[in-house]
Write a protein that holds these residues in place. Structure first.
Motif: not given
Length: 503
Positions: A306-312, A385-390, A419-423
Motif C-alpha cells: 500500500i504505497w499511498d495510504l490516503r488513496a488506498s 495526518e498519519y496516512y500522509c506521513y506513513a 486511484v493513483g495507488a501504483l506509482p
C-alpha cells in the motif's frame, strides 16, 4: 399453449418431489428432449458466458513489468558477468516476464472474489510448517516474536512444558505448530556455521506467521530452496503479549531494525532477503527508505504493498463492498487485538481516553480505528495526518536496496491505477526499484485453478536464483550508475520515536 406447457412442467416437478422413483424416468426424458431441442441455444449461452467472464473477469492473469530507466546490475559470483533483474527473470523465471499469462481460478473472476476467498480460507492442510519462537525485547521495552521455521522432528523434540515462558509472556501453548525455543536451542543458534541464506517475512495487518499467504511462500523456500525462514510477529500479534502500552503502525520500523541487527550478529556473512505482505510491505519499504544503503538486507520483495495510504483508504471505504466488508472486518480484528491487550494498553493516556464502550460500539471503519488509536498513540493528530506521513510513496527516492514490488491492479484494499495507488512512473526513476503489476489477483489472492497462489513459485525461484548467481559468496556485488540516482527526499520526522503517553 405456453401456459399449458408451464402447468404440465410444474405438475411434473411436484410429482417428482412426492415420488422421485416413479417419475424420474419421465423427468429425465423431458430434460433430454429439452437439450436436444434447444442445444444450440444452451451451448451458445454457456460459450457467451465464458467469453464475458474472460473479457471482464479475472480468468486470465497478465503480468506487466516496469523496469527502472537505468536499472542496477548484479555482478555474478565470478566477478565478471553482470545482469539486470529483468535479464535474470527473462532467463530463469518466465512467470514474471512482461506479458506473461496464467489462468486463475474461474470461480474467483474478480479482485473482490479473490480477496474474500483469501480471507475465509485457512488452508490448514496445505503448507504445514512448524515454528520455533523467540521473544525479542526491544530497546523501549516492547516485545515482538521472531518465529523460525523448523522441521517437524525438531518441533517435537521438545515439549512445550520443557520450554521456559519468556518474561512478560503468559501463554505456554502457542498452537499446534508453534512453540518457544528452549534456552539450549537459542545458544546453539548463535554457534551455527551454516551458509544457508536467510529470509525475513513481515505479515499483514493483525496477522502472524500462521497466515496462509505467508506459509505458502515459506514452504518452498524452506523445504525446496533450503533457506532459513523467519517471520517477525508484530507487537500484540500471533499470541504475543505486549510489555509496553504501545502497538505498531505503518511507520514504526524500529522492530524491523533491531531484528535485522539480531540476525546480522547471529549469522554473520549470510545473505538476508526480506518479504513484506500488505501492512508488512509498508513497514518494509519505509524501513528500506529510512536506512538507505545501510539496511542490512540484500534483496527485498513486497506483495500487495500500500504505497499511498490516503488513496488506498479512500478507495477502501468509498466502494460499497470494500467499505461494508473489508474495512469493518479489519477493524473488528484490531478491536479484538486491543481488547486482549487492554490491561497493558490502558497505561497509555491516549489509549485510555479513546477506549470506551460508546466509541468501540460505533467503530466500523479502519479509518475510525486509526483516528482514535493508531494516530494518537504514535503522536499524530488524526488518521489523515498519519496516512500522509506513513505512506512509502513519499520516500521512494531514498531506497537503496534492490526491491521487487508486486501488486494486483484489481486490489480492492491497496487500490490500483484508478486511484493513483501504483506509482510505477515515479519508481522508474529509482534504479533499485522494479515494479510488477498483474491484471487480476485481488489483495494477496492470486489463486490459480488448483487454489495455489500464483506468486509462490516465481518469488521463491527468484530468491533462490539470486542467491546462487550473486549472493552465495562475497564476490557478489551490485553496480549502479550514481548519476541516475534520484535525490534523497528529506523526511522531517526521520525515524518515528515511540510515544507511550503514560498516564
Amino acid at each position: 399453449m405456453a401456459s399449458n406447457t408451464k402447468r404440465d412442467s410444474t405438475t411434473l416437478i411436484e410429482q417428482l418431489i412426492r415420488s422421485p422413483s416413479k417419475y424420474q424416468k419421465e423427468f429425465g426424458s423431458h430434460l433430454k428432449q429439452a437439450f436436444q431441442t434447444h442445444h444450440l441455444q444452451i451451448y451458445g449461452s454457456v460459450v457467451c458466458l465464458f467469453l464475458i467472464l474472460m473479457a471482464h473477469g479475472g480468468i486470465i492473469n497478465r503480468v506487466h513489468y516496469f523496469e527502472p530507466r537505468n536499472p542496477i546490475k548484479f555482478v555474478g559470483n565470478d566477478g565478471k558477468n553482470s545482469f539486470t533483474l529483468k535479464e535474470l527473470i527473462g532467463k530463469k523465471i518466465p512467470t514474471l516476464r512482461d506479458q506473461a499469462m496464467c489462468l486463475l481460478n474461474p470461480f474467483l473472476f474478480t479482485g473482490d472474489l479473490q480477496t474474500m476467498y483469501a480471507g475465509v480460507r485457512t488452508f490448514h492442510s496445505r503448507d504445514q510448517l512448524y515454528f520455533g519462537r523467540q521473544i525479542l525485547r526491544m530497546r523501549d521495552g516492547g516485545s515482538a516474536a521472531l518465529d523460525q521455521v523448523i522441521s517437524s522432528e525438531k518441533f517435537r523434540s521438545a515439549k512445550p512444558e520443557s520450554c521456559d515462558i519468556p518474561e512478560g509472556q503468559k501463554k505456554l501453548y502457542l498452537g499446534k505448530s508453534t512453540r518457544y525455543f528452549t534456552k539450549k536451542e537459542l545458544l546453539e543458534q548463535d554457534g551455527q556455521q551454516s551458509k544457508r541464506p536467510i529470509v525475513l517475512a513481515l505479515h499483514g495487518l493483525s496477522g502472524s506467521s500462521a497466515e496462509p499467504y505467508c506459509r505458502c511462500l515459506m514452504n518452498p523456500l524452506f523445504n525446496k530452496e533450503h533457506f532459513d525462514c523467519f517471520v517477525l510477529n508484530a507487537r500484540g500479534c500471533g499470541g504475543v503479549d505486549i510489555t509496553t502500552p504501545s502497538l505498531f503502525c505503518a511507520l514504526w520500523t524500529e522492530d524491523v531494525r533491531e531484528t535485522v541487527k539480531v540476525l546480522r550478529q547471529r549469522y554473520p556473512g549470510r545473505p538476508i532477503f526480506a518479504v513484506g505482505f500488505s501492512m508488512g510491505s509498508i513497514i518494509l519499504t519505509n524501513y528500506l527508505a529510512q536506512e538507505g544503503d545501510k539496511s542490512g538486507i540484500d534483496f527485498a520483495v513486497t506483495l500487495a504493498c500500500i504505497w499511498d495510504l490516503r488513496a488506498s483508504s479512500n478507495r477502501l471505504e468509498s466502494h460499497f463492498l470494500s467499505g461494508n466488508l473489508y474495512s469493518p472486518r479489519m477493524t473488528k480484528n484490531l478491536l479484538e487485538l486491543i481488547a486482549n491487550q487492554k490491561d497493558e494498553l490502558s497505561l497509555s493516556r491516549e489509549f485510555k481516553k479513546s477506549y470506551s464502550k460508546e466509541n468501540i460500539r460505533k467503530m466500523d471503519r479502519l479509518s475510525h480505528f486509526d483516528d482514535s488509536f493508531t494516530s494518537k498513540m504514535f503522536g499524530f493528530r488524526c488518521a489523515d495526518e498519519y496516512y500522509c506521513y506513513a505512506s512509502p510513496i513519499i520516500r521512494m527516492n531514498n531506497i537503496r536496496t534492490p526491491l521487487l514490488n508486486i501488486n494486483s491492479e484489481d486490489d480492492p484494499v491497496a487500490g490500483g491505477f484508478d486511484v493513483g495507488a501504483l506509482p510505477v512512473k515515479r519508481a522508474s526513476f529509482n534504479p533499485y526499484i522494479t515494479m510488477i503489476t498483474t491484471t487480476h489477483g485481488g489483495h494477496l489472492g492470486w489463486f490459480k485453478p488448483n487454489n495455489v497462489r500464483w506468486y509462490t513459485e516465481p518469488v521463491s525461484q527468484l530468491m533462490a536464483e539470486l542467491y546462487r548467481e550473486v549472493y552465495n559468496c562475497s564476490a557478489g556485488t551490485i553496480q549502479v550508475d550514481k548519476h541516475s540516482l534520484p535525490a534523497d527526499i528529506p523526511i522531517s520526522e526521520g525515524k518515528l520515536v515511540m510515544k507511550t503517553f503514560k498516564s
